[in-house]
Motif scaffolding. Structure first.
Motif, short mmCIF file in Angstrom:
data_model
loop_
_atom_site.label_atom_id
_atom_site.label_comp_id
_atom_site.label_asym_id
_atom_site.label_seq_id
_atom_site.Cartn_x
_atom_site.Cartn_y
_atom_site.Cartn_z
N ASN A 70 0.83 -1.21 0.00
CA ASN A 70 0.00 0.00 0.00
C ASN A 70 0.86 1.26 0.00
O ASN A 70 0.53 2.25 -0.67
N ASN A 71 1.99 1.22 0.74
CA ASN A 71 2.90 2.37 0.77
C ASN A 71 3.51 2.62 -0.60
O ASN A 71 3.65 3.78 -1.02
N VAL A 72 3.88 1.55 -1.28
CA VAL A 72 4.47 1.69 -2.62
C VAL A 72 3.46 2.32 -3.58
O VAL A 72 3.81 3.21 -4.38
N LYS A 73 2.21 1.91 -3.50
CA LYS A 73 1.17 2.51 -4.35
C LYS A 73 1.02 3.99 -4.05
O LYS A 73 0.92 4.82 -4.98
N ASP A 74 1.00 4.35 -2.75
CA ASP A 74 0.85 5.76 -2.38
C ASP A 74 2.04 6.59 -2.86
O ASP A 74 1.87 7.72 -3.32
N ILE A 75 3.25 6.02 -2.75
CA ILE A 75 4.45 6.74 -3.18
C ILE A 75 4.41 7.02 -4.67
O ILE A 75 4.71 8.14 -5.13
#
Length: 694
Positions: free
Chosen positions: A99-104
């Protein structure tokens, strides 16, 4: 400026896609096979042994020879990669990182790392460029347009003099970047940064080894304390007598790397030449390696006050240069200044222990300030201290103890147990943490007073491990280990891979090199070892995302986007790629269809030039019999011709990728071509099955 803390170490590795894993293992396997071919070549041809010239670690650019004795082995390795199977894998940390990678990637802001803490800060591209411009214009000016060319010309001259011109690459012009010094006072109102210049000449690799040899010989004659790690500082502290009657002086050389001038380096080299022979050509290499430029937004910058001489942060020989300057300065400080103190230096951090009244120690402090001022070096300094924090250790003269130290505001984070690291790495993390904390503690009492935050960080990372004081005995440096000529295979690890890569690889070694095989002496389980490497971690992903967002308009994503004209065929209807023959950096497919039975065979190729150039080369190999063996495609065409079989040829672009760049020493074009050949054999019937180390 909004701070961001992910709550886990950015060394954690998220689950990779199947394609990313296969491309990585293809690259690692290719490197292994290249080394294996050369090793077999020199073993089978003892008369062709290379000369014993010093290559300084630079690899040969010669194409790897084909070794027919390795054909069976390479085929087995190819089959291993073809049959890799995957399975699903997830856990709580992996879900969070995904999820963090998607947000980044979806956020248009950059994530800029703090210099000495685990924090990140969200900045817009305009804010980031404004900060980096402020830091550049403070010490740099616009460089002449031909500066990079003149540096490269000198690089070539030096490389030729060492017979390394075929091994050393030209200067890679990488964009400068910054980290934020959020530990500095008034950071929120006036952010301070550390400017990193990654543009560095490969001559620095040679300079690094030359300086390392000079420093080693110099320290054999001059007894000064140049520390390389925390343990050497602890050893120095333990040998101090009557600690309770002494006081500390600590100092930090501000902006040490960029403050080193050409004159100061000349003086240090002249000083060192009294103790060890430094040939003129070696001095020339060392000085030239400091000739550098800074690249920002495609523009070249150079230092304002010292031509283009610059000891940059991250340069190949920066640490060794600082060590040489440190030896020179410490020697002068203890001899010419006549300061009766026990002192040492770790790069730009100095620690001194003195005995005397507070007034006497303050006088020593003033002398030290005046001494560094003579060399245009500014320092921050504190005196009359009984307790100091130096590197990652707190030293206490009053109770003669030391213990681990972390900077205020820095969150202790470890690689999580659910990270996609090799199991052996995860298993050793708690033991290594315990070993380090024990080594940084003078006794069990000091250990127990400091381990709570470390224990909490370890528990938060999923480890059921109790930290316990366990000092390890000092290693016996007299033990001499025999150097073994081992060939390492480093496939990437991923929990999504169901196939047991290591087990099957060792089985292939046993199968292909039995005792009766002539290569079994150099290829067996004792001379070939396997050790898993890692896929990109969260920091790598953030850096890649920032790089993508900062791409300037003059830097195209592919060479094709620079081409306003995509076709130059006189008759566009005859263009082999339907009006796109000027595309560059492409993976293409050629499909040969026989007219008699409508059967089709395909060939996969690549070109870093325009497709039109590659197409003309193919066309020539179809027309001239002496070029019939140029490619597998031309062989097939001539085979049909010789059997009077008519055929037609259709061309198609499968993918556009970046070709080789010395900015990252990677060729995405080659990797993706091998991936297509490996995973889509129906598209590459005519290609060699085992063409991994071409």
């Amino acid at each position: 400026m909004n701070s961001l803390n992910f709550g886990y170490s950015l060394k954690n590795i998220p689950k990779s896609t199947n394609k990313d894993y296969l491309i990585r293992i293809i690259n690692m396997t290719e490197k292994f096979l290249i080394r294996a071919r050369w090793k077999a070549f020199f073993y089978l041809n003892p008369d062709c042994k290379p000369t014993n010239k010093d290559t300084f670690g630079f690899k040969s650019s010669k194409p790897t020879p084909h070794i027919k004795e390795l054909d069976h082995f390479e085929t087995e390795i190819y089959n291993l990669l073809t049959n890799i199977r995957f399975e699903s894998f997830t856990n709580q940390l992996q879900t969070k990182m995904r999820n963090n990678v998607k947000d980044i990637k979806n956020d248009d802001k950059l994530l800029v790392k703090a210099d000495k803490t685990t924090n990140f800060y969200k900045l817009s591209t305009s804010q980031y460029r404004e900060l980096i411009e402020q830091n550049i214009t403070k010490d740099y000016k616009k460089a002449p347009p031909d500066l990079a060319k003149s540096i490269t010309t000198k690089d070539i001259t030096i490389a030729k003099s060492l017979n390394l011109d075929t091994r050393i690459e030209v200067l890679a012009q990488k964009e400068a970047f910054i980290t934020l010094k959020d530990h500095k006072p008034n950071f929120n109102n006036k952010p301070s940064c550390r400017l990193i210049n990654p543009t560095k000449s490969n001559i620095g690799v040679i300079s690094k080894q030359l300086l390392d040899n000079i420093n080693t010989k110099l320290l054999q004659h001059i007894k000064v304390n140049i520390w390389k790690n925390s343990y050497s500082v602890i050893n120095w502290f333990e040998n101090i007598k009557n600690k309770s009657s002494k006081s500390f002086i600590t100092f930090d050389i501000c902006n040490f790397y960029p403050s080193i001038t050409e004159d100061l380096l000349h003086k240090a080299l002249s000083f060192a030449s009294h103790f060890t022979n430094i040939p003129t050509e070696h001095q020339e290499i060392i000085l030239h390696s400091k000739k550098s430029i800074l690249i920002s937004n495609g523009e070249q910058w150079t230092k304002k006050h010292d031509s283009n001489f610059d000891v940059t942060m991250g340069s190949y020989d920066g640490a060794e240069t600082c060590q040489l300057i440190g030896i020179y300065l410490l020697n002068l400080l203890t001899t010419e200044m006549n300061i009766e103190c026990n002192l040492g230096l770790y790069r730009d951090d100095g620690l001194i222990v003195c005995e005397g009244t507070p007034r006497h120690i303050e006088q020593n402090k003033k002398q030290i300030c005046n001494f560094f001022r003579k060399f245009n070096l500014s320092i921050t300094i504190e005196a009359n201290k009984k307790i100091v924090n130096f590197l990652d250790v707190t030293f206490n003269l009053t109770n003669q103890s030391y213990k681990p130290y972390t900077k205020p505001g820095n969150t202790i984070l470890y690689v999580h147990k659910q990270s996609d690291h090799p199991p052996a790495v995860l298993k050793n993390i708690p033991e290594n943490i315990n070993k380090r904390l024990s080594s940084l503690s003078s006794n069990e009492e000091e250990f127990n007073t400091t381990i709570q935050p470390y224990q909490e960080a370890l528990s938060n990372s999923g480890y059921d491990y109790k930290l316990k004081y366990n000092p390890t005995p000092k290693p016996n440096n007299n033990n001499k280990n025999r150097n073994r000529n081992i060939l390492w295979y480093n496939p990437p690890f991923s929990s999504t891979v169901k196939t047991k890569i290591g087990k099957k690889f060792l089985q292939i070694i046993d199968k292909c090199f039995p005792p009766s095989n002539q290569l079994s002496k150099i290829f067996n389980r004792k001379t070939i070892k396997i050790s898993y490497s890692c896929m990109p971690n969260m920091k790598n992903i953030i850096d890649g995302s920032n790089h993508h967002k900062l791409k300037t308009t003059h830097t195209p994503t592919t060479a094709t986007k620079l081409n306003d004209k995509q076709c130059n065929c006189k008759q566009p209807s005859h263009c082999p790629l339907n009006g796109k023959c000027l595309y560059k950096d492409v993976i293409y497919q050629a499909t040969v269809t026989r007219h008699d039975n409508n059967s089709s065979h395909s060939y996969i190729g690549l070109c870093s030039t325009t497709f039109k150039t590659r197409f003309n080369n193919h066309k020539a190999s179809f027309l001239h019999a002496d070029k019939a063996n140029s490619t597998q495609l031309s062989r097939h065409i001539w085979n049909l011709k010789n059997n009077n079989k008519k055929s037609s040829l259709k061309w198609n672009v499968l993918k556009i990728c970046k070709s080789y760049s010395n900015l990252n020493n990677r060729c995405n074009l080659c990797s993706n071509e091998k991936y297509v050949i490996l995973k889509q054999p129906e598209l590459s019937f005519l290609n060699k099955r085992k063409a991994l180390s071409s």
